[in-house]
Design a protein around this motif. Structure first.
Motif, mmCIF file in Angstrom:
data_model
loop_
_atom_site.group_PDB
_atom_site.id
_atom_site.type_symbol
_atom_site.label_atom_id
_atom_site.label_comp_id
_atom_site.label_asym_id
_atom_site.label_seq_id
_atom_site.Cartn_x
_atom_site.Cartn_y
_atom_site.Cartn_z
ATOM 1 N N TYR A 228 2.620 8.520 9.311
ATOM 2 C CA TYR A 228 2.750 9.197 10.604
ATOM 3 C C TYR A 228 3.919 8.630 11.407
ATOM 4 O O TYR A 228 4.661 9.384 12.055
ATOM 5 C CB TYR A 228 1.445 9.046 11.397
ATOM 6 N N LEU A 229 4.115 7.309 11.361
ATOM 7 C CA LEU A 229 5.167 6.670 12.145
ATOM 8 C C LEU A 229 6.463 6.499 11.358
ATOM 9 O O LEU A 229 7.408 5.882 11.847
ATOM 10 C CB LEU A 229 4.684 5.297 12.634
ATOM 11 N N ALA A 230 6.509 7.033 10.134
ATOM 12 C CA ALA A 230 7.710 6.974 9.290
ATOM 13 C C ALA A 230 8.112 5.543 8.974
ATOM 14 O O ALA A 230 9.291 5.190 9.004
ATOM 15 C CB ALA A 230 8.865 7.723 9.950
ATOM 16 N N PHE A 231 7.115 4.733 8.667
ATOM 17 C CA PHE A 231 7.346 3.344 8.272
ATOM 18 C C PHE A 231 7.170 3.223 6.761
ATOM 19 O O PHE A 231 6.415 3.986 6.160
ATOM 20 C CB PHE A 231 6.346 2.411 8.967
ATOM 21 N N PRO A 232 7.850 2.265 6.142
ATOM 22 C CA PRO A 232 7.603 2.052 4.712
ATOM 23 C C PRO A 232 6.170 1.574 4.497
ATOM 24 O O PRO A 232 5.683 0.716 5.238
ATOM 25 C CB PRO A 232 8.619 0.966 4.334
ATOM 26 N N TYR A 233 5.515 2.134 3.502
ATOM 27 C CA TYR A 233 4.142 1.721 3.201
ATOM 28 C C TYR A 233 4.175 0.551 2.229
ATOM 29 O O TYR A 233 4.701 0.667 1.120
ATOM 30 C CB TYR A 233 3.357 2.898 2.616
ATOM 31 N N ILE A 234 3.627 -0.581 2.653
ATOM 32 C CA ILE A 234 3.569 -1.787 1.830
ATOM 33 C C ILE A 234 2.102 -2.093 1.560
ATOM 34 O O ILE A 234 1.414 -2.665 2.420
ATOM 35 C CB ILE A 234 4.238 -2.993 2.523
ATOM 36 N N PRO A 235 1.565 -1.696 0.404
ATOM 37 C CA PRO A 235 0.148 -1.952 0.116
ATOM 38 C C PRO A 235 -0.187 -3.442 0.214
ATOM 39 O O PRO A 235 0.501 -4.279 -0.360
ATOM 40 C CB PRO A 235 -0.005 -1.450 -1.331
ATOM 41 N N GLY A 236 -1.220 -3.754 0.970
ATOM 42 C CA GLY A 236 -1.672 -5.139 1.112
ATOM 43 C C GLY A 236 -1.111 -5.853 2.318
ATOM 44 O O GLY A 236 -1.624 -6.912 2.713
ATOM 45 N N ALA A 237 -0.068 -5.300 2.933
ATOM 46 C CA ALA A 237 0.551 -5.974 4.075
ATOM 47 C C ALA A 237 -0.382 -6.026 5.280
ATOM 48 O O ALA A 237 -0.285 -6.928 6.115
ATOM 49 C CB ALA A 237 1.855 -5.278 4.463
ATOM 50 N N GLY A 238 -1.300 -5.072 5.379
ATOM 51 C CA GLY A 238 -2.205 -5.028 6.521
ATOM 52 C C GLY A 238 -3.057 -6.273 6.660
ATOM 53 O O GLY A 238 -3.466 -6.643 7.767
ATOM 54 N N GLU A 239 -3.320 -6.943 5.543
ATOM 55 C CA GLU A 239 -4.164 -8.141 5.583
ATOM 56 C C GLU A 239 -3.506 -9.271 6.365
ATOM 57 O O GLU A 239 -4.188 -10.184 6.835
ATOM 58 C CB GLU A 239 -4.478 -8.595 4.156
ATOM 59 N N LEU A 240 -2.191 -9.201 6.537
ATOM 60 C CA LEU A 240 -1.491 -10.229 7.311
ATOM 61 C C LEU A 240 -1.826 -10.140 8.799
ATOM 62 O O LEU A 240 -1.526 -11.065 9.554
ATOM 63 C CB LEU A 240 0.023 -10.100 7.113
ATOM 64 N N THR A 241 -2.443 -9.040 9.201
ATOM 65 C CA THR A 241 -2.900 -8.919 10.583
ATOM 66 C C THR A 241 -3.884 -10.029 10.911
ATOM 67 O O THR A 241 -3.899 -10.560 12.026
ATOM 68 C CB THR A 241 -3.566 -7.551 10.812
ATOM 69 N N VAL A 242 -4.699 -10.398 9.947
ATOM 70 C CA VAL A 242 -5.677 -11.474 10.144
ATOM 71 C C VAL A 242 -4.955 -12.803 10.375
ATOM 72 O O VAL A 242 -5.319 -13.581 11.263
ATOM 73 C CB VAL A 242 -6.623 -11.570 8.935
ATOM 74 N N PHE A 243 -3.938 -13.063 9.568
ATOM 75 C CA PHE A 243 -3.169 -14.300 9.743
ATOM 76 C C PHE A 243 -2.495 -14.320 11.110
ATOM 77 O O PHE A 243 -2.519 -15.346 11.805
ATOM 78 C CB PHE A 243 -2.112 -14.417 8.642
ATOM 79 N N CYS A 244 -1.885 -13.215 11.502
ATOM 80 C CA CYS A 244 -1.200 -13.146 12.796
ATOM 81 C C CYS A 244 -2.179 -13.364 13.950
ATOM 82 O O CYS A 244 -1.840 -14.011 14.947
ATOM 83 C CB CYS A 244 -0.496 -11.807 12.951
#
Length: 361
Positions: A228-244
């Protein structure tokens, strides 16, 4: 660890499925890191003071800093312990990106710890030599860059993404990606370290930039939002939200003890590790330029040192009264709190500019 436990429990009680959501685990990670830091912090500060692990102060700097001599340092270890423990508790440990960022954080933290230990315990003002420090930073930086390059499964994972444009992304190739990743990680690590010169100056911008990168990680790792936001999709990158989120929680808790007048300083153990972590996350979510924008304070502080050294060597004259830049403003008459809060405000505005690239594309 706790994610695996809740997944097992969810087979019997469906309510535990809620822990599968990254957003909930990010909130819990932030709170967990806060609690760990608040509980462990006072005891750690007392130990550091008892062992006389105190900060040395430059005698050519602002005179107001002389009173800080002896204040416990190496407090960044508290941040790292909180982040690592929290991430191990709430993140999906099957995710390779989580382990990459944890390895970078620990590795650069170890370099900083050795440097601090030699300075304050062995009373060696040089600590770890600049050559040795740069060598080990380079070893870790190149190793991580190669790991990310050779484990990439999609072209988007190694392409250079330009913010504010939907379709502009340049393929870097393996060599180009490794070179850029190395520069971002090592450069950001040292930039945060140079900024860490006043009470609370480095940690709050680190928290703000880290939290913003968590948003980018969530979007990049979500196939629906990234499309939707025209960003590259990086599978698994979302889990870094927890680290952040853990970084933000640990950083805010550390600020409780590091706010003026500081009870403890971060030291290289914290600054080098946090900077490297920010750089690594930015590379994984393909937002190197956005990191440059949001971390503008870190960039300017680093440039002030580079310009000061170059000018003095070439002309024998100094551009600033003292470098890094925050000392220049102190010598111009700004109070320490003024410098810190104003740099915070600047960082907040830059982070908002960086976040605007989520939609302004």
């Amino acid at each position: 660890m706790l994610l695996a436990l809740t997944q097992w429990l969810s087979t019997e009680v469906r309510a535990f499925n809620v822990f599968g959501y990254i957003t909930l685990r990010a909130v819990l990670a932030c709170l967990t890191a806060l609690v760990i830091s608040f509980v462990v912090g006072p005891a750690m500060i007392r130990k550091l003071a008892a062992y006389k692990i105190g900060q040395s102060v430059r005698d050519d700097g602002p005179r107001t800093h002389l009173t800080k001599a002896g204040t416990p340092t190496m407090g960044g270890a508290l941040i790292l312990v909180s982040i690592i423990v929290t991430t191990l508790l709430w993140a999906d440990l099957r995710n390779r990106f989580v382990w990459v960022v944890l390895a970078v954080t620990f590795g650069f933290g170890l370099i900083g710890w050795i440097d601090d230990y030699r300075k304050v315990v062995h009373r060696n003002p040089k600590g770890l030599s600049a050559r040795a420090k740069f060598f080990w930073q380079s070893v870790i930086g190149v190793s991580v860059a190669m790991t990310l390059a050779f484990s990439a499964t999609l072209p988007a994972q190694t392409a250079f993404t330009v913010p504010f444009f939907k379709t502009i992304a340049y393929p870097l190739g393996v060599v180009g990606f490794i070179a850029m990743t190395y520069l971002v990680i090592v450069g950001t690590s040292n930039a945060v370290n140079l900024t860490d010169g006043l009470d609370g100056l480095a940690i709050m911008p680190t928290v703000m930039v880290g939290a913003a990168l968590g948003i980018f990680a969530y979007v990049t790792g979500n196939s629906v939002f990234s499309k939707y936001l025209a960003f590259p999709y990086i599978p698994g990158a979302g889990e870094l939200t927890v680290f952040c989120a853990a970084l933000a929680g640990a950083g805010l808790a550390f600020l409780w003890f590091n706010a003026y007048p500081a009870e403890v300083f971060m030291g290289d153990v914290g600054a080098l590790a946090l900077g490297a972590a920010l750089g690594t996350i930015a590379v994984i979510v393909r937002q190197e330029i956005v990191l440059l924008i949001m971390g503008g304070v870190f960039v300017v502080e680093t440039l002030s040192v580079m310009l000061q050294v170059a000018s003095f060597k070439l002309t024998g004259r100094r551009i600033f009264r003292m470098a890094p830049l925050h000392h220049h403003y102190e010598l111009k008459g700004w109070k320490e709190n003024q410098v810190v809060v104003r740099f915070w405000i600047i960082t907040m505005m830059l982070v908002l500019v960086g976040l605007s690239t989520l939609k302004l594309r």
